[in-house]
Design a protein around this motif. Structure first.
Motif, mmCIF file in Angstrom:
data_model
loop_
_atom_site.group_PDB
_atom_site.id
_atom_site.type_symbol
_atom_site.label_atom_id
_atom_site.label_comp_id
_atom_site.label_asym_id
_atom_site.label_seq_id
_atom_site.Cartn_x
_atom_site.Cartn_y
_atom_site.Cartn_z
ATOM 1 N N TRP A 21 0.825 -1.203 0.000
ATOM 2 C CA TRP A 21 0.000 0.000 0.000
ATOM 3 C C TRP A 21 0.862 1.257 0.000
ATOM 4 N N ALA A 22 1.978 1.250 0.751
ATOM 5 C CA ALA A 22 2.857 2.426 0.794
ATOM 6 C C ALA A 22 3.607 2.595 -0.527
ATOM 7 N N ASP A 23 4.027 1.474 -1.096
ATOM 8 C CA ASP A 23 4.738 1.524 -2.373
ATOM 9 C C ASP A 23 3.853 2.052 -3.490
ATOM 10 N N ASP A 24 2.551 1.895 -3.321
ATOM 11 C CA ASP A 24 1.596 2.328 -4.334
ATOM 12 C C ASP A 24 1.111 3.762 -4.091
ATOM 13 N N GLY A 25 1.662 4.434 -3.065
ATOM 14 C CA GLY A 25 1.325 5.830 -2.817
ATOM 15 C C GLY A 25 0.167 6.076 -1.861
ATOM 16 N N ALA A 26 -0.381 5.020 -1.262
ATOM 17 C CA ALA A 26 -1.479 5.206 -0.309
ATOM 18 C C ALA A 26 -0.923 5.576 1.060
ATOM 19 N N ARG A 27 -1.688 6.346 1.824
ATOM 20 C CA ARG A 27 -1.242 6.741 3.166
ATOM 21 C C ARG A 27 -1.484 5.648 4.203
ATOM 22 N N THR A 28 -2.463 4.791 3.958
ATOM 23 C CA THR A 28 -2.801 3.722 4.904
ATOM 24 C C THR A 28 -3.208 2.468 4.133
ATOM 25 N N PRO A 29 -3.144 1.310 4.779
ATOM 26 C CA PRO A 29 -3.638 0.097 4.120
ATOM 27 C C PRO A 29 -5.118 0.212 3.741
ATOM 28 N N ALA A 30 -5.911 0.859 4.586
ATOM 29 C CA ALA A 30 -7.337 1.024 4.305
ATOM 30 C C ALA A 30 -7.553 1.854 3.042
ATOM 31 N N GLU A 31 -6.745 2.900 2.864
ATOM 32 C CA GLU A 31 -6.870 3.730 1.658
ATOM 33 C C GLU A 31 -6.542 2.907 0.413
ATOM 34 N N TRP A 32 -5.474 2.101 0.487
ATOM 35 C CA TRP A 32 -5.091 1.270 -0.651
ATOM 36 C C TRP A 32 -6.182 0.256 -0.965
ATOM 37 N N MET A 33 -6.716 -0.404 0.065
ATOM 38 C CA MET A 33 -7.774 -1.391 -0.147
ATOM 39 C C MET A 33 -9.023 -0.749 -0.731
ATOM 40 N N SER A 34 -9.307 0.467 -0.303
ATOM 41 C CA SER A 34 -10.462 1.176 -0.827
ATOM 42 C C SER A 34 -10.314 1.406 -2.326
#
Length: 117
Positions: A21-34
């Motif tokens: 999730w961080a490697d993809d630019g999201a601030r949190t795992p929840a943001e990436w999953m969303s």
């Protein structure tokens, strides 16, 4: 729908641990999953909170319930076949002890209550 949601819930901790999730630019795992699932952020936060409590057995039980609800005729046929195969046997073994063996059907509570009305 529900089965896939259960799988996502079970995999949520792995997503958080990998830091993808961080490697993809999201601030949190929840943001990436969303973003990955299209689910609202509040729902993915809930998935991450629920994931430690989720179990494969619970997922299997929910999947069985969904299957049974979708095909009530097959569920009833399966129950009737098992009901016909129930058994109660008693005998005295070689030591003179009384023995008892039974095979019975256990229905989920919700189903029993619905049929008893």
């Amino acid at each position: 729908g529900r089965l896939c949601g259960g799988g996502v819930t079970l995999l949520a901790p792995r997503v958080a641990d990998t830091k993808v999730w961080a490697d993809d630019g999201a601030r949190t795992p929840a943001e990436w999953m969303s973003r990955a699932t299209g689910a609202p952020i509040g729902q993915t936060i809930g998935m991450l909170a629920t994931a430690p409590r989720a179990s494969l057995r619970g997922l299997e039980e929910r999947a069985r319930a969904v299957r049974d609800a979708a095909r009530p005729e097959e569920t009833e046929a399966r129950y009737r076949a098992a009901h016909a195969g129930r058994d109660l046997s008693t005998w005295v073994d070689t030591d003179g002890a009384g023995r008892l063996r039974r095979r019975r059907i256990v229905r989920p509570r919700r189903h029993r209550l619905r049929n008893q009305r």
